[in-house]
Design an enzyme around this catalytic site. Structure first.
Site, PDB file in Angstrom:
ATOM      1  N   ARG A  41     -51.148 -18.228  -5.784  1.00 54.55           N
ATOM      2  CA  ARG A  41     -52.202 -17.641  -4.963  1.00 54.55           C
ATOM      3  C   ARG A  41     -52.143 -16.110  -4.890  1.00 54.55           C
ATOM      4  NH1 ARG A  41     -51.655 -22.828  -3.440  1.00 54.55           N
ATOM      5  NH2 ARG A  41     -49.571 -22.352  -4.143  1.00 54.55           N
ATOM      6  N   THR A  42     -50.991 -15.584  -4.484  1.00 49.95           N
ATOM      7  CA  THR A  42     -50.913 -14.156  -4.171  1.00 49.95           C
ATOM      8  C   THR A  42     -51.121 -13.304  -5.432  1.00 49.95           C
ATOM      9  OG1 THR A  42     -49.294 -14.798  -2.505  1.00 49.95           O
ATOM     10  CG2 THR A  42     -49.521 -12.452  -2.928  1.00 49.95           C
ATOM     11  N   ARG A  65     -43.226  -8.840  -5.101  1.00 46.88           N
ATOM     12  CA  ARG A  65     -42.636 -10.014  -4.429  1.00 46.88           C
ATOM     13  C   ARG A  65     -41.187 -10.103  -4.885  1.00 46.88           C
ATOM     14  NH1 ARG A  65     -45.090 -15.994  -3.957  1.00 46.88           N
ATOM     15  NH2 ARG A  65     -46.265 -14.882  -2.360  1.00 46.88           N
ATOM     16  N   LYS A  97     -31.892  -7.402 -18.197  1.00 43.47           N
ATOM     17  CA  LYS A  97     -30.893  -6.650 -18.985  1.00 43.47           C
ATOM     18  C   LYS A  97     -30.031  -5.779 -18.083  1.00 43.47           C
ATOM     19  CE  LYS A  97     -34.290  -5.969 -22.646  1.00 43.47           C
ATOM     20  NZ  LYS A  97     -35.050  -4.872 -23.266  1.00 43.47           N
ATOM     21  N   HIS A 126     -44.760 -11.459   4.848  1.00 43.06           N
ATOM     22  CA  HIS A 126     -45.774 -11.625   3.792  1.00 43.06           C
ATOM     23  C   HIS A 126     -47.081 -11.126   4.433  1.00 43.06           C
ATOM     24  CE1 HIS A 126     -48.057 -13.086   0.513  1.00 43.06           C
ATOM     25  NE2 HIS A 126     -47.666 -14.332   0.455  1.00 43.06           N
TER      26      HIS A 126
HETATM   27  N1   CP Z   1     -49.117 -18.451   0.028  1.00 42.60           N
HETATM   28  C1   CP Z   1     -48.485 -17.935  -1.027  1.00 42.60           C
HETATM   29  O1   CP Z   1     -47.825 -16.881  -0.949  1.00 42.60           O
HETATM   30  O2   CP Z   1     -48.663 -18.656  -2.182  1.00 42.60           O
HETATM   31  P1   CP Z   1     -48.068 -18.266  -3.605  1.00 42.60           P
HETATM   32  O3   CP Z   1     -46.579 -18.442  -3.525  1.00 42.60           O
HETATM   33  O4   CP Z   1     -48.718 -19.227  -4.574  1.00 42.60           O
HETATM   34  O5   CP Z   1     -48.416 -16.840  -3.884  1.00 42.60           O
END
Ligand code: CP
Length: 314
Positions: free
Chosen positions: A58-59, A108, A86, A136
């Site tokens: 999603r993100t 992320r 590496k 998040h």
């Molecule tokens: N909700 C969310 O962060 O989904 P993803 O891990 O698919 O990005």
């Protein structure tokens, strides 16, 4: 007001006014996305880099679509195929990406604070797309946007967050954001999945150990994924036991309000934390959350690039 930040790292650091500012702008971008030509030239000439060290559907995709709708150039880098394997450090990777003229880096990472560390080292804007179990913020904002679309006001709204709070960056971002807007939060979880002091993150936070104790008063039921990949300790006796006590199914919602809305950040574990019957029901906004993520992320990218909420996107 104006939004003067270089980075978006957490909802803890945003004021209620800043959150409302992002929500208002997200409405404008949602209108852009409803047009036959869903694209504006706002970020033409800017480069957005998605730097993901953990899996994401999603993100990452949503940031990519948001950037494309704003006419930015997009590069996707995954940790497992980068020079990190590496031995290159996160900071050297960030500086390298900046030297390649990136304007915004979406990161992320499994370590809490990774996005902050990068943001304080480089001049490019940094967006936290999830740092371990810390925050998040863009998920929190798209959730808050989706709640506003359906419930209009936050003052006095009763939001229940159920599940694996201990490992959930989504829970923390939602708790910070929603309490700043005046919502009441009830957290429902097994004691082993509740981090100590979670009730002090904002005003009006209560803890319950059974959904049945509070279901009648709830306006929004936010279900968290049981994070199987982060269960390094023995926090629950078994998945079956967790599902029996905390999994949401039709039976547990018998006394719920008729206009209860059900949310989940995804990915969902069907028949563990949520039954298919509930995930696919008319109360479920799970796919609306995903769709709204594009408009909200467009708003964030636009603001970090120096835009203002009174812009005309015609
Ligand atoms: N909700 C969310 O962060 O989904 P993803 O891990 O698919 O990005």
């Amino acid at each position: 007001m104006s939004f003067k930040r270089k980075d978006l790292l957490s909802l803890e650091e945003l004021s209620g006014e800043e959150i409302n500012y992002i929500l208002t702008l997200s409405e404008s971008f949602k209108e852009v996305l409803s047009r036959p030509i869903k694209k504006v030239p706002t970020l033409r000439g800017k480069t957005l880099v998605n730097l993901f060290f953990e899996p994401s559907t999603r993100t990452r995709t949503s940031f990519e679509i948001a950037g494309k709708r704003l006419s930015a150039d997009i590069i996707n880098i995954s940790g497992s195929t980068s020079s990190i394997v590496k031995g290159e450090s996160l900071i050297d990777t960030g500086k390298t990406i900046e030297a390649l003229n990136a304007d915004i880096i979406v990161i992320r990472h499994s370590l809490p604070g990774a996005a902050h560390r990068l943001a304080h080292t480089i001049n490019a804007s940094v967006i936290n797309a999830g740092d371990g179990s810390h925050e998040h913020p863009t998920q929190g904002l798209l959730d808050i946007f989706t709640i506003k679309e359906n419930k209009k006001n936050f003052e006095g709204l009763n939001v229940c967050i159920v599940g694996d709070i201990r490992h959930s960056r989504v829970a923390r971002s939602n708790i910070w954001g929603l309490t700043k807007l005046g919502a009441n939060i009830t957290i429902v979880a097994p004691p082993t999945l509740l981090p100590p002091g979670i009730e002090y993150l904002g005003k009006g936070i209560k803890i319950a150990y059974k959904l049945e104790d509070c279901i009648e008063d709830i306006d929004v039921l936010y279900i968290l994924r049981i994070q199987l990949e982060r269960q390094k300790g023995f926090f629950i006796p078994s998945i079956r036991e967790y599902s029996r006590l905390f999994g949401i199914n039709k039976n547990k919602l018998k006394r719920a309000k008729k206009d209860l809305i059900i949310m989940h950040p995804g990915p969902i574990n069907r028949e563990i934390e949520i039954s298919s019957e509930i995930a696919d029901s008319k109360h479920s906004l799970i796919l609306d959350q995903v769709s709204n993520g594009i408009a909200v992320r467009m708003a964030i990218l636009y603001l970090l690039a120096g835009g203002t909420a009174d812009a005309d996107f015609n």
